[in-house]
Design an enzyme around this catalytic site. Structure first.
Site, PDB file in Angstrom:
ATOM      1  N   THR A   1       2.372   8.726 -70.349  1.00  0.00           N
ATOM      2  CA  THR A   1       2.432   9.465 -71.610  1.00  0.00           C
ATOM      3  C   THR A   1       2.354  10.975 -71.357  1.00  0.00           C
ATOM      4  OG1 THR A   1       1.363   7.599 -72.708  1.00  0.00           O
ATOM      5  CG2 THR A   1       1.291   9.730 -73.845  1.00  0.00           C
TER       6      THR A   1
ATOM      7  N   GLU B   1      -6.625  -4.196 -70.870  1.00  0.00           N
ATOM      8  CA  GLU B   1      -8.008  -3.706 -70.935  1.00  0.00           C
ATOM      9  C   GLU B   1      -8.980  -4.804 -71.326  1.00  0.00           C
ATOM     10  OE1 GLU B   1      -8.481   0.143 -72.656  1.00  0.00           O
ATOM     11  OE2 GLU B   1      -7.451   0.870 -70.857  1.00  0.00           O
TER      12      GLU B   1
ATOM     13  N   TYR C   1      -3.963   7.822 -75.113  1.00  0.00           N
ATOM     14  CA  TYR C   1      -3.132   8.976 -75.450  1.00  0.00           C
ATOM     15  C   TYR C   1      -1.797   8.505 -76.068  1.00  0.00           C
ATOM     16  CZ  TYR C   1      -5.822  12.242 -72.403  1.00  0.00           C
ATOM     17  OH  TYR C   1      -6.774  13.038 -71.818  1.00  0.00           O
ATOM     18  N   GLY C   2      -1.393   7.297 -75.702  1.00  0.00           N
ATOM     19  CA  GLY C   2      -0.029   6.842 -76.002  1.00  0.00           C
ATOM     20  C   GLY C   2       0.311   6.695 -77.465  1.00  0.00           C
TER      21      GLY C   2
ATOM     22  N   ASP D   1      -5.641  10.776 -65.667  1.00  0.00           N
ATOM     23  CA  ASP D   1      -5.021   9.826 -66.589  1.00  0.00           C
ATOM     24  C   ASP D   1      -5.854   9.829 -67.868  1.00  0.00           C
ATOM     25  OD1 ASP D   1      -3.389   7.668 -67.549  1.00  0.00           O
ATOM     26  OD2 ASP D   1      -5.003   6.298 -67.034  1.00  0.00           O
ATOM     27  N   SER D   2      -5.279   9.249 -68.906  1.00  0.00           N
ATOM     28  CA  SER D   2      -6.021   9.122 -70.170  1.00  0.00           C
ATOM     29  C   SER D   2      -7.261   8.238 -69.995  1.00  0.00           C
ATOM     30  CB  SER D   2      -5.108   8.514 -71.227  1.00  0.00           C
ATOM     31  OG  SER D   2      -4.565   7.300 -70.745  1.00  0.00           O
TER      32      SER D   2
ATOM     33  N   CYS E   1       4.110   2.902 -67.448  1.00  0.00           N
ATOM     34  CA  CYS E   1       2.747   3.080 -67.967  1.00  0.00           C
ATOM     35  C   CYS E   1       1.770   2.575 -66.915  1.00  0.00           C
ATOM     36  CB  CYS E   1       2.606   2.286 -69.261  1.00  0.00           C
ATOM     37  SG  CYS E   1       0.923   2.191 -69.890  1.00  0.00           S
ATOM     38  N   THR E   2       0.656   3.265 -66.822  1.00  0.00           N
ATOM     39  CA  THR E   2      -0.354   2.939 -65.803  1.00  0.00           C
ATOM     40  C   THR E   2      -0.787   1.473 -65.796  1.00  0.00           C
ATOM     41  OG1 THR E   2      -1.950   3.680 -67.465  1.00  0.00           O
ATOM     42  CG2 THR E   2      -1.405   5.220 -65.681  1.00  0.00           C
ATOM     43  N   HIS E   3      -0.838   0.872 -66.978  1.00  0.00           N
ATOM     44  CA  HIS E   3      -1.409  -0.475 -67.078  1.00  0.00           C
ATOM     45  C   HIS E   3      -0.439  -1.596 -66.692  1.00  0.00           C
ATOM     46  CE1 HIS E   3      -4.357   1.784 -69.246  1.00  0.00           C
ATOM     47  NE2 HIS E   3      -5.041   0.717 -69.626  1.00  0.00           N
TER      48      HIS E   3
ATOM     49  N   CYS F   1      -0.503   9.401 -65.666  1.00  0.00           N
ATOM     50  CA  CYS F   1      -0.292   8.855 -67.010  1.00  0.00           C
ATOM     51  C   CYS F   1       1.176   9.003 -67.434  1.00  0.00           C
ATOM     52  CB  CYS F   1      -1.193   9.630 -67.959  1.00  0.00           C
ATOM     53  SG  CYS F   1      -1.103   9.106 -69.665  1.00  0.00           S
TER      54      CYS F   1
HETATM   55  N1  DGL Z   1      -2.227   5.948 -69.348  1.00  0.00           N
HETATM   56  C1  DGL Z   1      -1.328   5.689 -70.432  1.00  0.00           C
HETATM   57  C2  DGL Z   1       0.114   5.751 -69.917  1.00  0.00           C
HETATM   58  O1  DGL Z   1       0.379   5.546 -68.749  1.00  0.00           O
HETATM   59  C3  DGL Z   1      -1.604   4.347 -71.086  1.00  0.00           C
HETATM   60  C4  DGL Z   1      -2.876   4.332 -71.921  1.00  0.00           C
HETATM   61  C5  DGL Z   1      -2.830   5.331 -73.062  1.00  0.00           C
HETATM   62  O2  DGL Z   1      -2.122   5.097 -74.065  1.00  0.00           O
HETATM   63  O3  DGL Z   1      -3.502   6.344 -72.951  1.00  0.00           O
HETATM   64  O4  DGL Z   1       1.008   6.025 -70.671  1.00  0.00           O
END
Ligand code: DGL
Length: 274
Positions: A75, A151, A42-43, A10-11, A185-187, A73
Site C-alpha cells: 500500500t 491475521e 493502511y490498505g 510496514d503498516s 501485499c505483505t500478507h 508495504c
Molecule cells: N501491509 C499492507 C500491504 O502490503 C497490508 C495491511 C494493511 O492494509 O495495512 O499492502
C-alpha cells in the site's frame, strides 16, 4: 556506513515476510524493522493518510541512522511514491522490482495483480507493467479479506473458508487465463499455497518481498554499501502498539522463532515533528 542497518517498515507485522527474504539474500546485514501496529491497516485508508504515515515511519528509521529504507508495504509503495525523491538515503518500495519480475516471468502476456484496495485503486503495478511492455494484459483484484484472514490464523490451504475466499477473488483472473500473479501485499505469501492450489501450478506467483530483497541487494551493491562483515547480522524490531503477542505474530510472518521482544515506540514519538 556499510555496517549501518537497512531500515524496513510496514503498516504492521506483515512486512516481516519481506524481512524473511532479506535475511536469505543478505544474511550479514543488520536490519531495523518498524511495524506501525497501532495504525494498521493502511490498505483501507485515504491516500493522504497513507502518505503522512509513510513519511513518519521513514523519518523514524532515518533517526536510527539506516543506510537504506525499504517500504515492504504494498500500500505504501503504491501510494507514497514521493518517498523515492525525498529521502536522503536510497529507498525502494515493492512495486518496481515485483512488476519487473512479473514482466520477465509471463509467457502468455497475461498478468494478475492482487493487493489491498488502496494498492489496486492506485494502479501502481499496472502502470509499471505497461510502462515496461504495453502489450501485456493486466487483471487487477483487491482482496481486502485476505489480510484479516491471515491475521486471524486462517492460513491453511485445506481450510474451507480460505478456499472459498480465494475462489471468490480469483475466479475471474483464472477464467481470463493469467499465467503470472503478483502477490502485491505483505500478507499474501502466507496463503500462497491456497492461491496456487486454486490457480494451478502453471501460474507463477511473484512474491513482492522476495523480489524487493533481491533488488535492494543490487542497489546496495552498486553503491558500495553492502556490509562486508563475515558475521550474521542482527534484527531489531520496533512496533507502535503494545509488544504483547509480537513474537507469536512475528513467528508466523518470518517463518521461524523470533527470540527477542520488540521495542515499543509510542505514537507521540512517531508523530512528533523533529
Ligand atoms: N501491509 C499492507 C500491504 O502490503 C497490508 C495491511 C494493511 O492494509 O495495512 O499492502
Amino acid at each position: 556506513m556499510s555496517e549501518q542497518a537497512i531500515g524496513v517498515f510496514d503498516s504492521g507485522l506483515g512486512g516481516l515476510t519481506a524481512v524473511k527474504e532479506l535475511i536469505k539474500v543478505l544474511p550479514q546485514e543488520n536490519i531495523i524493522y518498524f511495524g506501525d501496529t497501532a495504525r494498521v491497516p493502511y490498505g483501507t485508508r485515504s491516500d493522504k493518510t497513507i502518505r503522512l504515515y509513510a513519511r513518519q515511519d521513514a523519518d523514524f528509521l532515518l533517526s536510527k541512522g539506516v543506510k537504506m529504507i525499504i517500504a515492504a508495504c504494498g500500500t505504501v509503495s503504491s501510494v507514497a511514491t514521493e518517498l523515492y525523491d525525498t529521502l536522503p538515503v536510497p529507498f525502494t518500495g515493492v512495486v518496481y522490482p515485483t512488476a519487473t519480475a512479473a514482466v520477465k516471468a509471463t509467457r502468455n502476456g497475461k498478468i494478475g495483480i492482487i493487493g489491498t484496495s488502496a494498492t489496486v485503486k492506485s494502479c501502481s503495478y499496472k502502470k509499471e507493467i505497461l510502462s515496461q511492455n504495453e502489450r501485456i494484459k493486466v487483471y487487477q483484484q483487491d482482496c481486502p479479506l485476505f489480510v484479516p484472514l491471515v491475521e486471524n490464523g486462517f492460513i491453511s490451504a485445506d481450510d474451507d473458508i480460505v478456499k472459498l475466499v480465494v475462489e471468490r477473488y480469483l475466479s475471474e483472473m483464472k477464467a481470463e487465463g493469467i499465467d503470472t500473479l503478483i502477490l502485491g501485499c505483505t500478507h499474501f505469501p502466507i496463503i500462497a499455497q491456497a492461491i496456487s492450489d486454486y490457480l494451478g501450478k502453471n501460474v507463477t506467483l511473484i512474491d513482492s518481498g522476495k523480489e524487493t530483497a533481491l533488488y535492494a541487494a543490487n542497489i546496495l551493491g552498486s553503491r558500495g554499501l553492502l556490509n562486508s562483515s563475515s558475521t550474521l547480522g542482527s534484527c531489531t524490531y520496533y512496533v507502535s502498539d503494545t509488544v504483547d503477542g509480537f513474537r507469536k505474530t512475528a513467528d508466523l510472518f518470518l517463518g521461524r522463532n523470533v527470540e527477542q521482544e520488540a521495542v515499543h515506540l509510542s505514537l507521540d514519538k512517531l508523530t512528533k515533528k523533529s
